[in-house]
Design an enzyme around this catalytic site. Structure first.
Site, short mmCIF file in Angstrom:
data_model
loop_
_atom_site.label_atom_id
_atom_site.label_comp_id
_atom_site.label_asym_id
_atom_site.label_seq_id
_atom_site.Cartn_x
_atom_site.Cartn_y
_atom_site.Cartn_z
N ARG A 174 0.85 -1.18 0.00
CA ARG A 174 0.00 0.00 0.00
C ARG A 174 0.89 1.24 0.00
NH1 ARG A 174 2.47 1.87 3.64
NH2 ARG A 174 0.92 3.49 3.80
N GLY A 175 0.23 2.40 -0.09
CA GLY A 175 1.01 3.63 -0.24
C GLY A 175 1.13 3.95 -1.73
N ARG A 184 -7.52 0.00 -6.51
CA ARG A 184 -7.58 1.11 -5.54
C ARG A 184 -7.80 2.41 -6.32
NH1 ARG A 184 -4.19 0.93 -0.60
NH2 ARG A 184 -5.77 2.42 0.05
N GLN A 234 -1.85 2.71 9.94
CA GLN A 234 -0.57 2.72 9.20
C GLN A 234 0.49 3.53 9.96
OE1 GLN A 234 -3.56 3.24 7.83
NE2 GLN A 234 -3.62 2.74 5.66
N ASP A 248 -1.56 10.89 -2.01
CA ASP A 248 -1.94 9.82 -2.94
C ASP A 248 -2.28 10.39 -4.31
OD1 ASP A 248 -2.79 9.10 -0.03
OD2 ASP A 248 -2.29 7.25 -1.08
N ASN A 277 -4.86 12.84 0.68
CA ASN A 277 -4.00 12.00 1.51
C ASN A 277 -4.92 11.25 2.48
OD1 ASN A 277 -1.26 11.17 2.15
ND2 ASN A 277 -1.54 12.20 4.10
O1 MRU Z 1 -4.41 3.35 2.24
P1 MRU Z 1 -2.93 3.45 2.08
O2 MRU Z 1 -2.15 2.91 3.23
O3 MRU Z 1 -2.44 2.94 0.75
O4 MRU Z 1 -2.74 5.01 2.09
C1 MRU Z 1 -1.67 5.63 1.57
C2 MRU Z 1 -0.96 6.34 2.61
O5 MRU Z 1 -0.20 5.72 3.31
C3 MRU Z 1 -1.11 7.76 2.80
O6 MRU Z 1 -2.20 8.40 2.38
C4 MRU Z 1 0.20 8.40 2.55
O7 MRU Z 1 0.33 9.47 3.38
C5 MRU Z 1 0.43 8.80 1.13
S1 MRU Z 1 1.00 7.50 0.17
C6 MRU Z 1 2.62 7.90 -0.08
#
Ligand code: MRU
Length: 369
Positions: free
Chosen positions: A54-55, A95, A208, A249, A259
């Site tokens: 994820r991320g 996603r 997270q 994101d 985000n």
């Molecule tokens: O739902 P996730 O864990 O994929 O979300 C992404 C994130 O961890 C955050 O929004 C993050 O701050 C940006 S992704 C580099």
């Protein structure tokens, strides 16, 4: 970055068999360090959708590797072009918010189309997947280089007191291939000997922050403290936060920032307390077509169970407990959008700019209309 002293990326091709992708399965962190082997397109779509990875950055890179696996399958089963295009559709559906996903898929489709034979196309897909991963590493490294100046400037006025950085969710190396976006300036500061301390907001419902951010900062030896999400405003009001750095994101070319849910509230509290609020992101997270982030960025809605239950580690095993009444409804919005006027600046691989169209295009003129 290092895990128990050994260097790891979050995803890579298996040395002994490059038809296999290996990745850190983040569902088990911080309690177990599990490496998953992904051999098929289907397994990769599951890994992204169910958040083994994820991320934003890592979602894009995983999609790049997913296209390579799809190309291998297509070369074996025939109807190459149809299979590869269907693979892109399946991966895109995993996603919705992180724009890195469609960015990586478009890059793969464009490159694969240049091959004449199935073998050529597979080779191109592999090279592109690796290139997307390498670019991600380099861009995050440069974000660290540029963001370090912000921390240095605060440290120079702090008379030896640690620079307190607040962050949200995990935009660390686990959210990319290496270094991270929001954490890259923090690691650069720590490695250069500056005293830095991180407030890690836990980031309900999937935590997270408390699970992943705290783990990776700890592995690197960065002093940090986990807080409840709702504690951030209080800390800002009492002068305990010098700087906020979050990831993104998807950021529009006009500077609106999507985000993890809860980021917007932190930006509002930062504005009220006159604390600089920076967003660290590689350009692969910029949506060059979208103008109005609040109205246009798709917000992922996830399962109600993530809100109504919590999971963790007890006596050597993974357990899940119920929190809310089973019959209560729960809304699980994954992301929010912080409007550009609340953002002090964007830290990118090409430098720091303001969160507006003119400043963003001045760093990335090739995207200007
Ligand atoms: O739902 P996730 O864990 O994929 O979300 C992404 C994130 O961890 C955050 O929004 C993050 O701050 C940006 S992704 C580099």
């Amino acid at each position: 970055m290092k895990v128990r002293g050994q260097h790891f990326r979050t995803i890579w091709l298996k040395l002994e068999d490059p038809n296999v992708v290996q990745l850190i399965d983040q569902r088990f962190l911080p309690h177990q360090f599990v490496i998953e082997e992904v051999r098929t397109l289907k397994q990769m779509t599951t890994a992204i959708r169910d958040m083994h990875v994820r991320g934003a950055g890592l979602i894009g890179v995983s999609a790049g590797y997913g296209m390579y696996l799809a190309a291998l399958e297509a070369a074996e089963r025939g109807s190459f072009d149809e299979r590869v295009s269907s693979a892109a559709t399946q991966l895109k559906a995993t996603r919705p918010t992180a724009v890195n996903l469609s960015w990586a898929l478009a890059r793969q489709l464009e490159t694969i189309a240049r091959g004449n034979t199935a073998d050529e196309k597979v080779a191109l897909a592999r090279r592109t997947a690796e290139q997307i991963a390498d670019d991600d590493v380099e861009h995050c490294r440069m974000i660290g280089h540029h963001g370090l100046k912000l921390i240095q400037s605060i440290a120079s006025k702090n008379a030896g007191r640690p620079v307190n950085v607040l962050t949200h969710c995990n935009a660390g190396w686990l959210a990319f291939v290496d270094h991270g976006s929001a954490t890259a300036p923090i690691y650069a500061a720590h490695d250069s000997g500056l005293p830095v301390h991180v407030w890690v907001s836990e980031t309900r419902p999937r935590n997270q922050g408390s699970k992943l951010n705290a783990w990776e900062l700890g592995e690197h030896g960065v002093p940090h403290t986990v807080i409840a999400d709702s504690a951030a405003g209080h800390l800002m009001q009492h002068g305990n936060v010098d700087l906020i750095i979050v990831g993104s994101d998807r950021t529009t070319y006009t500077g609106d920032v999507a985000n993890k849910i809860g980021t917007y509230l932190k930006a509002l509290a930062a504005k009220a307390n006159d604390i600089p609020f920076y967003v660290a992101l590689p350009s692969s997270s910029i949506d060059w077509k979208m103008r109005d982030g609040v109205k246009q960025i798709p917000i992922e809605q996830r399962a109600a169970e993530e809100i109504k239950r919590a999971n963790g580690w007890l006596d050597g095993r993974h357990v899940e407990v119920h929190i809310a009444p089973e019959r209560s409804a729960a809304a699980n919005l994954g992301f929010d959008v912080t409007p550009r006027h609340l953002v002090t600046g964007l830290i990118t691989e090409r430098g720091i700019c303001e969160a507006n169209e003119t400043s963003i295009f001045s760093l990335f003129p090739e995207h200007a209309p």
